[in-house]
Design an enzyme around this catalytic site. Sequence first.
Site, PDB file in Angstrom:
ATOM      1  N   LYS A 224       0.851  -1.183   0.000  1.00 21.18           N
ATOM      2  CA  LYS A 224       0.000   0.000   0.000  1.00 21.18           C
ATOM      3  C   LYS A 224       0.891   1.240   0.000  1.00 21.18           C
ATOM      4  CE  LYS A 224      -1.805   2.955   2.188  1.00 21.18           C
ATOM      5  NZ  LYS A 224      -1.800   4.451   2.003  1.00 21.18           N
TER       6      LYS A 224
ATOM      7  N   GLY B 163       6.671   5.397   8.427  1.00 21.37           N
ATOM      8  CA  GLY B 163       5.870   6.608   8.577  1.00 21.37           C
ATOM      9  C   GLY B 163       6.180   7.296   9.887  1.00 21.37           C
ATOM     10  N   SER B 164       5.243   8.084  10.366  1.00 23.20           N
ATOM     11  CA  SER B 164       5.447   8.846  11.595  1.00 23.20           C
ATOM     12  C   SER B 164       5.340   7.955  12.823  1.00 23.20           C
ATOM     13  CB  SER B 164       4.417   9.975  11.696  1.00 23.20           C
ATOM     14  OG  SER B 164       3.124   9.439  11.946  1.00 23.20           O
TER      15      SER B 164
ATOM     16  N   GLY C 142       2.681   5.024  13.516  1.00 26.84           N
ATOM     17  CA  GLY C 142       3.301   3.736  13.797  1.00 26.84           C
ATOM     18  C   GLY C 142       2.722   3.069  15.030  1.00 26.84           C
TER      19      GLY C 142
ATOM     20  N   GLU D 259       9.674   1.548  10.844  1.00 24.35           N
ATOM     21  CA  GLU D 259      10.709   2.552  10.577  1.00 24.35           C
ATOM     22  C   GLU D 259      10.028   3.897  10.670  1.00 24.35           C
ATOM     23  OE1 GLU D 259      12.795   5.301   9.524  1.00 24.35           O
ATOM     24  OE2 GLU D 259      12.256   4.733   7.474  1.00 24.35           O
TER      25      GLU D 259
ATOM     26  N   CYS E 253      13.440  10.663   7.448  1.00 25.02           N
ATOM     27  CA  CYS E 253      13.492  10.255   8.858  1.00 25.02           C
ATOM     28  C   CYS E 253      14.901  10.342   9.416  1.00 25.02           C
ATOM     29  CB  CYS E 253      12.959   8.832   9.013  1.00 25.02           C
ATOM     30  SG  CYS E 253      11.221   8.637   8.596  1.00 25.02           S
TER      31      CYS E 253
ATOM     32  N   GLU F  32      10.408  16.406  15.546  1.00 25.60           N
ATOM     33  CA  GLU F  32      10.733  16.216  14.132  1.00 25.60           C
ATOM     34  C   GLU F  32       9.918  17.191  13.282  1.00 25.60           C
ATOM     35  OE1 GLU F  32      11.424  12.417  11.249  1.00 25.60           O
ATOM     36  OE2 GLU F  32       9.494  12.503  12.271  1.00 25.60           O
TER      37      GLU F  32
END
Length: 485
Positions: free
Chosen positions: A180, A233-234, A238, A255, A289, A386
């Site tokens: 996806k 993703g974030s 996550g 990740e 990231c 972040e």
Amino acid sequence: MAIQPEIPQKQNFINGEWCDPIEGQYMDTYCPSSGKTLASLPASTGNDIDQAVEAARTAFERGAWPNLNPVQRGRLLAGLGKAIEDNINQLAELEARDTGKPLKQANADIVATARYFEFYGGAADKFGGETIPYLQDYQVQLVREPLGVTGHIISWNYPAQMFGRTLAPALAMGNCVVFKPAEDACLTPIALTGLAHDAGFPNGSINLVSGIGEEAGSALASHQDINFLSFTGSSEVGSTVQAQASKNHISCTLELGGKSPQIVFNDADLKMALPIIVNAIIQNAGQTCSAGSRILIQESIYDEVVGKLQSRFSKLVAGPYDQNHDLGPLISLQQKERVTNYLKGVNEDLILARGEIASSASSSGYYFPPTLIGPLDPDDKLAREEIFGPVLVCIKFKDEAEAINIANGTRYGLISGVWTRDGSRQIRLSRKLNCGQVFINCYGAGGGVELPFGGTKMSGHGREKGMEALKEFSQIKTVVQYYGE
């Protein structure tokens, strides 16, 4: 086999066929450089995910892919890598238009994507089990097997690379996959899926479903018939994804985010360090990231380092993807607003330098000038959270102990950069920094397909890349055999 440079097939790919979304819903995707619509893609629902997972399950249990031997799987993976190389210009154009990154960077990303399939194609027949010495008259084998059906949900910042990074090791181990892509950047994954089909991957081995995260992504993460989930993703999303998967006792590789420090000591080679430090925050407009978004500078050289950084930042230019400036736009209007809001209310005295936006850039594009800020307190919001944009924050430190304390003082732990000529200090910091990768007198090292990658704390868990990824996408079965009298 070749692909065309225009927008690829705008459908899902399930069981070897392109198909429309079951409920007929679509979503628009935009070019970050201009803000204009690029394509209308399936806004898939749980029904489409069900169909893709069923196809992958059938392929795994009764299809051709798991029955291929490792050499055959490896040859198909390597063949796909070659096909990607043969279409590098078309794929780079798609990647750059879809994400906004400069063509030169998109080109490098496609080269790395091909390398993933080449690397794991070569590894497919070289990663197996082992035997364990046990009791007399017993033989114990540890047999390494595929997990079954693996789900893959990726972010929008490196769609091509993440296609290779997550799918290649899963396929090398004999799994069948459901992929996806992020709703903001689907075009290269769609094109790569088409190349895989043309390269001869059996029906059901690779399935792609586009859609928004809250609908299609959530349906995949919570699906009862997948065996493993890979998510990029974030940190916030996550946590949600992991909770959904855990209800079905599904393991995950996550990740997630980062606030990675670059630690510059007073004996550092600044001529070598500064170009790398600047590139580590402007690459992909800071939407990485592993971006080196904090620079920790020893007090005795703070003014010197900041002065040189100011000179470099003031010359940086953000512009359209096809003009190969230092950086491109952010991915979306929402992302531009996020970065802008982070800097609202910042004292102008702390803004050390700003780059420029090219005069040729469209006013409808999602551009943000690279920005240097400092000195900040380590507990400042901008120094801890972040931002995910081209913003580098400067922090002073006195000595090695304080540098370690500041570097480890966020909720993240993905990458650290250490700049010093002192060999003993290099070793001490590499041991004491709480993160998944430490780079000494370098940063990123060219992407490093061979280098295990992942984080600690809110940066996630599990490891991608290198041979470690093959462990993530497989499981050990213990076979105990008695062969006595």
